[in-house]
Design an enzyme around this catalytic site. Structure first.
Site, PDB file in Angstrom:
ATOM      1  N   LYS A 139       0.836  -1.212   0.000  1.00  0.00           N
ATOM      2  CA  LYS A 139       0.000   0.000   0.000  1.00  0.00           C
ATOM      3  C   LYS A 139       0.866   1.257   0.000  1.00  0.00           C
ATOM      4  CE  LYS A 139      -2.878   0.666   3.646  1.00  0.00           C
ATOM      5  NZ  LYS A 139      -2.688   1.958   4.313  1.00  0.00           N
ATOM      6  N   SER A 140       1.858   1.297   0.863  1.00  0.00           N
ATOM      7  CA  SER A 140       2.705   2.493   0.956  1.00  0.00           C
ATOM      8  C   SER A 140       3.430   2.754  -0.362  1.00  0.00           C
ATOM      9  CB  SER A 140       3.757   2.315   2.062  1.00  0.00           C
ATOM     10  OG  SER A 140       3.135   2.290   3.318  1.00  0.00           O
ATOM     11  N   ARG A 173       2.960   5.942  -3.215  1.00  0.00           N
ATOM     12  CA  ARG A 173       4.112   6.753  -3.621  1.00  0.00           C
ATOM     13  C   ARG A 173       4.378   6.640  -5.116  1.00  0.00           C
ATOM     14  NH1 ARG A 173       4.004   5.671   1.587  1.00  0.00           N
ATOM     15  NH2 ARG A 173       5.205   6.895   3.080  1.00  0.00           N
ATOM     16  N   GLY A 180      -5.178   7.771   5.578  1.00  0.00           N
ATOM     17  CA  GLY A 180      -4.279   8.736   6.223  1.00  0.00           C
ATOM     18  C   GLY A 180      -3.085   9.054   5.339  1.00  0.00           C
ATOM     19  N   ARG A 226      -8.680  12.157  12.789  1.00  0.00           N
ATOM     20  CA  ARG A 226      -7.246  11.879  13.020  1.00  0.00           C
ATOM     21  C   ARG A 226      -6.425  13.167  12.958  1.00  0.00           C
ATOM     22  NH1 ARG A 226      -5.595   6.823   9.452  1.00  0.00           N
ATOM     23  NH2 ARG A 226      -3.704   7.046  10.694  1.00  0.00           N
ATOM     24  N   ASP A 285       2.121  -1.073  11.950  1.00  0.00           N
ATOM     25  CA  ASP A 285       0.848  -1.582  11.421  1.00  0.00           C
ATOM     26  C   ASP A 285       0.604  -3.051  11.781  1.00  0.00           C
ATOM     27  OD1 ASP A 285       0.312   0.872  10.360  1.00  0.00           O
ATOM     28  OD2 ASP A 285       0.951   0.361   8.331  1.00  0.00           O
ATOM     29  N   LYS A 315      -4.626   5.675  14.937  1.00  0.00           N
ATOM     30  CA  LYS A 315      -4.668   5.021  13.619  1.00  0.00           C
ATOM     31  C   LYS A 315      -6.119   4.987  13.129  1.00  0.00           C
ATOM     32  CE  LYS A 315      -0.320   4.288  13.065  1.00  0.00           C
ATOM     33  NZ  LYS A 315       0.382   5.009  12.005  1.00  0.00           N
ATOM     34  N   ARG A 328      -6.241   1.521  18.157  1.00  0.00           N
ATOM     35  CA  ARG A 328      -5.940   0.083  18.016  1.00  0.00           C
ATOM     36  C   ARG A 328      -5.616  -0.589  19.343  1.00  0.00           C
ATOM     37  NH1 ARG A 328      -2.970   0.139  12.071  1.00  0.00           N
ATOM     38  NH2 ARG A 328      -4.947   0.079  10.933  1.00  0.00           N
ATOM     39  N   ARG A 373      -7.279  -3.566   9.767  1.00  0.00           N
ATOM     40  CA  ARG A 373      -6.286  -4.457  10.398  1.00  0.00           C
ATOM     41  C   ARG A 373      -6.861  -5.141  11.642  1.00  0.00           C
ATOM     42  NH1 ARG A 373      -2.397  -3.577   6.838  1.00  0.00           N
ATOM     43  NH2 ARG A 373      -1.817  -1.440   6.330  1.00  0.00           N
TER      44      ARG A 373
HETATM   45  C1  S3P Z   1       2.259   4.889   6.243  1.00  0.00           C
HETATM   46  C2  S3P Z   1       2.835   5.271   7.420  1.00  0.00           C
HETATM   47  C3  S3P Z   1       2.391   4.815   8.744  1.00  0.00           C
HETATM   48  C4  S3P Z   1       1.457   3.613   8.635  1.00  0.00           C
HETATM   49  C5  S3P Z   1       0.450   3.757   7.543  1.00  0.00           C
HETATM   50  C6  S3P Z   1       1.146   3.946   6.203  1.00  0.00           C
HETATM   51  C7  S3P Z   1       2.803   5.410   4.981  1.00  0.00           C
HETATM   52  O1  S3P Z   1       1.710   5.850   9.395  1.00  0.00           O
HETATM   53  O2  S3P Z   1       0.817   3.389   9.870  1.00  0.00           O
HETATM   54  O3  S3P Z   1      -0.375   2.619   7.478  1.00  0.00           O
HETATM   55  O4  S3P Z   1       2.517   4.845   3.902  1.00  0.00           O
HETATM   56  O5  S3P Z   1       3.524   6.409   5.026  1.00  0.00           O
HETATM   57  P1  S3P Z   1       2.501   6.967  10.252  1.00  0.00           P
HETATM   58  O6  S3P Z   1       3.438   7.609   9.349  1.00  0.00           O
HETATM   59  O7  S3P Z   1       1.440   7.897  10.714  1.00  0.00           O
HETATM   60  O8  S3P Z   1       3.143   6.212  11.378  1.00  0.00           O
END
Ligand code: S3P
Length: 439
Positions: free
Chosen positions: A27-28, A32, A99, A127, A320, A347, A351, A398
């Site tokens: 996902k991250s 990007r 987020g 959030r 996560d 989150k 959680r 999650r």
């Molecule tokens: C993420 C960063 C994390 C993670 C989120 C994805 C990202 O959050 O918990 O699921 O893709 O940059 P934080 O940066 O708020 O810790």
């Protein structure tokens, strides 16, 4: 063994997990790849993009910002025309539950000379956004929102930024990335120093797209006005999705499961270290590198676990994976204690509270604290109400998937409610679980 209604899972116990599976894209890295592809010059090709709701929100946002995106199934092509190719959106951008989308976009759009209004669902609107709005305002952006700018909807009037050296109070990849993305439109250098290293996908991918990124310890910097060049991105499987299967195969005796082509960037794999400390049998095979990211097949065989104290330093590397670690701790012999994890309170759900509730449903005693939890493991199968358990996901993907893994080790059927959220990160989760679980 499992059935799914539109918004619930009904899960029967399983004896073991076995075989070979592939989990959806990270996902991250998917977010990007879309973001950098949209602001690079030329056509970026992305393979293995996660089609979860969170990433689809990022894709839709860039369409609204005037970027041409072609989803051709196996490959997504993004025709970037540079940062200057983004145009003022003609409506509010709704980022759903994501987020990462709202924080990274706020950073990027803080540098563009137009108005963007960013919002999301009820969870996202609750959030904290001050953590990104504060540094972006220091760079010169005008950002407003509810609660003095801390809560979405956020109104971002960007442009005219100057680079800053930002010392972040939290180890957060979203904060770091928001500031670095703003830095691409800022005069001079922008740096972020974090208290602990959070996932470094943004830095790695910026480098792959040709930006000059410098790292010294916990400090990372970008130069302003770097020109990004389109790239090919091969998105590996998401370690955070693999984590549910890693814990499932560890706690169900007789399991032997291999998860192919998973991203194993060390800033993400703290769960492996903790499970190995607990006695877990996890091996990484066929290690490779793609776009600066480590990728491997993960082979997991079941093992009896013993409770551990999780060092706070490791928390950013498994932020996560906390919900599913709670399930491993529940099946372990003895106590597991987590501290230094107050980020978990903000989150997709709180959680710590959500998992204390889930554990209770499986007959596991847990004491929660502001920054962590202490779990008294049952040393094997889980328990709870003999007539079955009924668990609410708290609208958190999650939490829902962690409860589903716990359900496999329970003595009777478990109902997990409000599971539509699973599609934000792991479409097809239940089918994959079904294909690898042996009744
Ligand atoms: C993420 C960063 C994390 C993670 C989120 C994805 C990202 O959050 O918990 O699921 O893709 O940059 P934080 O940066 O708020 O810790």
């Amino acid at each position: 063994m499992t059935t799914a209604g539109p918004t619930r899972f009904v899960l029967s116990p399983a004896r073991r997990l076995e075989g070979e599976i592939v989990v959806p894209g990270d996902k991250s890295i998917s977010h990007r790849a879309v973001i950098l592809g949209a602001i690079a010059h030329g056509t970026t090709e992305i393979r293995g993009l996660l089609r979860g709701d969170d990433v689809l929100r990022t894709l839709a946002a860039f369409r609204r910002l005037g970027v041409s995106i072609r989803d051709e199934g196996d490959v997504v092509r993004i025709d970037g025309r540079g940062l200057a190719g983004l145009r003022e959106p003609d409506d509010v951008i709704d980022l759903g539950n994501s987020g990462t989308s709202i924080r990274l976009l706020a950073g990027l759009l803080a540098g563009r000379p137009f108005l963007s209004i960013l919002t999301g669902d009820e969870s996202l609107r609750g959030r904290p956004m001050g953590r990104i709005a504060d540094p972006l305002k220091k760079m010169g952006a005008r950002i407003d929102g509810r609660d003095g700018g801390n809560l979405a909807p956020l109104a971002v009037r960007g442009g005219g930024l100057s680079g800053i050296s930002y010392v972040s109070p939290v180890a957060s990849a979203q904060v770091k990335s928001a500031v670095l993305l703003a830095g691409l439109s800022a005069e001079g250098e922008t740096s972020v120093t974090e208290p602990g290293l959070s996932r470094d996908h943004t830095e790695k991918m910026l480098t792959a797209f040709g930006a000059s990124v410098r790292r010294e310890g916990l400090k990372v910097s970008v130069g302003g006005f770097d020109r990004l060049a389109a790239c090919s991105v091969d998105v590996p499987g998401d370690f955070s999705s693999a984590a549910f299967f890693i814990v499932g195969a560890t706690i169900l005796p007789g399991s032997d499961l291999t998860i192919r082509r998973v991203g194993v960037n060390p800033t993400r794999t703290g769960l492996i270290d903790v499970l190995r400390n607990m006695g877990g049998r996890i091996e990484l095979e066929n290690m490779k590198e793609t776009g600066g990211e480590a990728v491997a097949d993960i082979r997991v065989r079941s093992a009896p676990l013993t409770g551990v104290t999780v060092a706070p330093e490791i928390v950013p590397r498994m932020i996560d994976e906390f919900p599913v670690l709670c399930i491993a701790a529940a099946a372990a012999e003895g106590e597991t204690a987590v501290t230094g994890a107050s980020e978990l309170r903000v989150k997709e759900s709180d959680r710590i509270a959500a998992m204390a509730h889930v554990l209770g449903q499986f007959g596991v005693q847990a004491e929660d604290a502001p920054d962590g939890i202490r779990i008294h493991g049952l040393g094997g199968s889980l328990g709870g109400d003999a007539s079955g358990r009924r668990i609410h996901s708290h609208g958190d993907h999650r939490v829902a998937m962690s409860a589903a893994i716990a359900a496999l080790a329970a003595p009777s059927e478990t109902l997990v409610e409000d599971t539509a959220c699973v599609a934000t990160s792991f479409p097809g989760f239940l089918g994959l679980l079904e294909s690898s679980a042996r009744p």
